[in-house]
Design an enzyme around this catalytic site. Structure first.
Site, PDB file in Angstrom:
ATOM      1  N   LYS A   1      85.432  16.591 -71.317  1.00  0.00           N
ATOM      2  CA  LYS A   1      85.335  15.324 -72.631  1.00  0.00           C
ATOM      3  C   LYS A   1      85.270  14.170 -72.424  1.00  0.00           C
ATOM      4  CE  LYS A   1      85.896  19.160 -76.079  1.00  0.00           C
ATOM      5  NZ  LYS A   1      86.256  19.595 -77.437  1.00  0.00           N
TER       6      LYS A   1
ATOM      7  N   LYS B   1      78.642  25.985 -70.753  1.00  0.00           N
ATOM      8  CA  LYS B   1      79.131  26.659 -72.007  1.00  0.00           C
ATOM      9  C   LYS B   1      78.200  26.221 -73.080  1.00  0.00           C
ATOM     10  CE  LYS B   1      82.698  25.550 -74.345  1.00  0.00           C
ATOM     11  NZ  LYS B   1      84.021  25.376 -75.089  1.00  0.00           N
TER      12      LYS B   1
ATOM     13  N   LYS C   1      79.288  23.705 -79.673  1.00  0.00           N
ATOM     14  CA  LYS C   1      78.896  23.099 -80.950  1.00  0.00           C
ATOM     15  C   LYS C   1      78.410  21.898 -80.879  1.00  0.00           C
ATOM     16  CE  LYS C   1      83.174  24.172 -82.988  1.00  0.00           C
ATOM     17  NZ  LYS C   1      84.324  23.555 -82.133  1.00  0.00           N
TER      18      LYS C   1
HETATM   19  N1  AQP Z   1      80.511  29.240 -75.653  1.00  0.00           N
HETATM   20  C1  AQP Z   1      81.541  30.053 -75.869  1.00  0.00           C
HETATM   21  N2  AQP Z   1      82.001  31.247 -75.616  1.00  0.00           N
HETATM   22  C2  AQP Z   1      82.971  31.878 -75.898  1.00  0.00           C
HETATM   23  N3  AQP Z   1      83.966  31.257 -76.579  1.00  0.00           N
HETATM   24  C3  AQP Z   1      83.855  30.020 -77.186  1.00  0.00           C
HETATM   25  N4  AQP Z   1      84.509  29.411 -77.733  1.00  0.00           N
HETATM   26  C4  AQP Z   1      83.895  28.158 -78.033  1.00  0.00           C
HETATM   27  N5  AQP Z   1      83.066  28.192 -77.133  1.00  0.00           N
HETATM   28  C5  AQP Z   1      82.527  29.461 -76.678  1.00  0.00           C
HETATM   29  C6  AQP Z   1      85.838  29.593 -78.109  1.00  0.00           C
HETATM   30  O1  AQP Z   1      86.088  29.396 -79.516  1.00  0.00           O
HETATM   31  C7  AQP Z   1      87.285  28.868 -80.032  1.00  0.00           C
HETATM   32  C8  AQP Z   1      87.244  27.677 -80.897  1.00  0.00           C
HETATM   33  O2  AQP Z   1      86.874  26.865 -80.075  1.00  0.00           O
HETATM   34  P1  AQP Z   1      87.112  25.136 -80.523  1.00  0.00           P
HETATM   35  O3  AQP Z   1      86.316  24.824 -81.766  1.00  0.00           O
HETATM   36  O4  AQP Z   1      88.646  25.131 -80.240  1.00  0.00           O
HETATM   37  O5  AQP Z   1      86.639  24.136 -79.377  1.00  0.00           O
HETATM   38  P2  AQP Z   1      85.876  24.368 -77.957  1.00  0.00           P
HETATM   39  O6  AQP Z   1      86.333  25.384 -77.179  1.00  0.00           O
HETATM   40  O7  AQP Z   1      85.884  22.972 -77.406  1.00  0.00           O
HETATM   41  O8  AQP Z   1      84.364  24.793 -78.623  1.00  0.00           O
HETATM   42  P3  AQP Z   1      83.052  23.964 -78.379  1.00  0.00           P
HETATM   43  O9  AQP Z   1      82.237  24.806 -79.357  1.00  0.00           O
HETATM   44  O10 AQP Z   1      82.740  23.705 -77.340  1.00  0.00           O
HETATM   45  O11 AQP Z   1      83.423  22.574 -79.439  1.00  0.00           O
HETATM   46  P4  AQP Z   1      83.147  21.317 -79.133  1.00  0.00           P
HETATM   47  O12 AQP Z   1      81.731  21.247 -78.853  1.00  0.00           O
HETATM   48  O13 AQP Z   1      83.531  20.502 -80.232  1.00  0.00           O
HETATM   49  O14 AQP Z   1      83.656  20.818 -77.819  1.00  0.00           O
HETATM   50  C9  AQP Z   1      88.319  28.882 -78.572  1.00  0.00           C
HETATM   51  O15 AQP Z   1      88.952  30.269 -78.331  1.00  0.00           O
HETATM   52  C10 AQP Z   1      87.050  28.720 -77.885  1.00  0.00           C
HETATM   53  O16 AQP Z   1      87.528  29.511 -76.320  1.00  0.00           O
END
Ligand code: AQP
Length: 331
Positions: A115, A197, A200
């Site tokens: 990040k 990965k 979002k």
């Molecule tokens: N690609 C993924 N595959 C499986 N699990 C995923 N999670 C996120 N992306 C995937 C799981 O979703 C939960 C919530 O995630 P989060 O909102 O706390 O943040 P994150 O992991 O940082 O998700 P993003 O989508 O990648 O968000 P941004 O882009 O804002 O950083 C967690 O349990 C995570 O494991």
């Protein structure tokens, strides 16, 4: 463990429109636990501001994330659904635990490194201490089990270390949590760069399928998904694109990889990608319909938030007061 009841906690950041990665890796699994566990699921808005957010969007997504929890099968009568910032104990325990977490431990967190690279103009202290706030979220509810995607495994390991350290200094205070990582869906990858990965906040709209994407958009994104050389639908490390699509297909259809390979033997990638799109759109349609209904009833969502914050606050204050006493704070 609260009293003699086992507990579960997990959360999702309202930091963007949620993806099928968030759904398959986390939310879909939330409703699959036995009734003996008391479940706490929060919308982690305090975490979301580690990256700059547009205020009106953050507010809207907080409602939307809660509505998606409910639309995905979490009954507010059976699950404590709440917004993290409505329970001030999270921030308070977060600070306390900062003082029991080492700089070196946080420096090793790969999500911080990723990040920081993505947001080089805003490497704030919150981004660095994010895993400690996550530890506070979990330890406040004495969670036995934490359903997460594989990407959060390192943060959960740190939570366990912090809990152990605190327990060693002050005696048994926190339950040391176990991760729950689903067998499939643990890591859904980008449709355009399948070694990364699905996130979002990915700026490439074709890389990400969102839970609320309309059917034609879902079909189109899967049709454009990057596949690998050859034409065989086979799960293998040298076929990251196809393997990712097979994982998605398997999660939504319940079919095994062997069944999928047999189903598409002799057919091209085109048929396969259409099938993945259709199964995904079909599975998401009821969630989308229920989501739309809930978003038209803001008063109901606000009631859920209020009741969730009261219930969560009760348990959180109990843990916090135990922590304060052990540390030596005057009540
Ligand atoms: N690609 C993924 N595959 C499986 N699990 C995923 N999670 C996120 N992306 C995937 C799981 O979703 C939960 C919530 O995630 P989060 O909102 O706390 O943040 P994150 O992991 O940082 O998700 P993003 O989508 O990648 O968000 P941004 O882009 O804002 O950083 C967690 O349990 C995570 O494991």
């Amino acid at each position: 463990m609260i009293g003699d009841q086992k507990t579960i906690l997990s959360g999702v950041q309202p930091s963007g429109n949620l993806t099928i990665g968030n759904y398959l890796g986390a939310i879909k699994n939330f409703s699959a636990f036995p009734a003996e566990y008391k479940p706490f699921y929060c919308v982690v808005d305090l975490h979301a501001i580690t990256v700059r957010q547009v205020p009106a969007e953050l507010r809207r997504r907080t409602y939307e994330t809660l509505a998606l929890y409910i639309a995905s099968g979490l009954d507010p009568e059976k699950n404590v659904l709440f917004v993290q910032s409505h329970v001030p104990a999270h921030a308070e325990l977060g600070w306390i635990l900062d003082c029991y977490t080492m700089f070196g431990e946080l420096s090793r967190m790969t999500q911080f490194k990723d990040k920081s690279a993505k947001h080089a103009d805003n490497i704030n202290a919150g981004l660095f201490t994010y895993p400690v706030l996550m530890a506070a979220d979990i330890l406040l509810y004495q969670a036995d089990l934490v359903p997460i995607g594989a990407d959060q495994k390192q943060h959960l390991e740190l939570t366990r270390n912090i809990a152990d350290r605190f327990n060693q200094v002050y005696g048994e205070t926190f339950t040391v949590p176990e991760p729950y990582i689903a067998a499939t869906g643990m890591k859904i990858m980008s449709l355009q760069e399948p070694t990364l990965k699905m996130s979002k906040s990915d700026p490439n709209p074709n890389a990400v399928v969102r839970i609320l994407d309309p059917r034609d958009e879902i079909l189109r994104k899967f049709k454009r998904a990057v596949t690998d050389s050859g034409a065989e639908v086979r799960f293998s490390p040298d076929k990251p694109g196809v393997s990712n699509l097979m994982t998605i297909y398997s999660c939504f259809s319940g079919k095994t990889f062997a069944e999928i390979e047999a189903e598409f033997a002799g057919k091209g990638y085109g048929d396969f990608k259409t099938a993945v799109g259709e199964v995904t759109a079909d599975a998401l349609a009821p969630v989308q319909a229920e989501f739309a209904r809930l978003m038209n009833d803001k008063a109901y969502l606000e009631n859920v938030m209020k009741s969730g914050a009261e219930q969560a606050g009760y348990y959180a204050r109990k843990t916090l007061s135990k922590v304060r006493r052990k540390i030596g704070f005057v009540n």
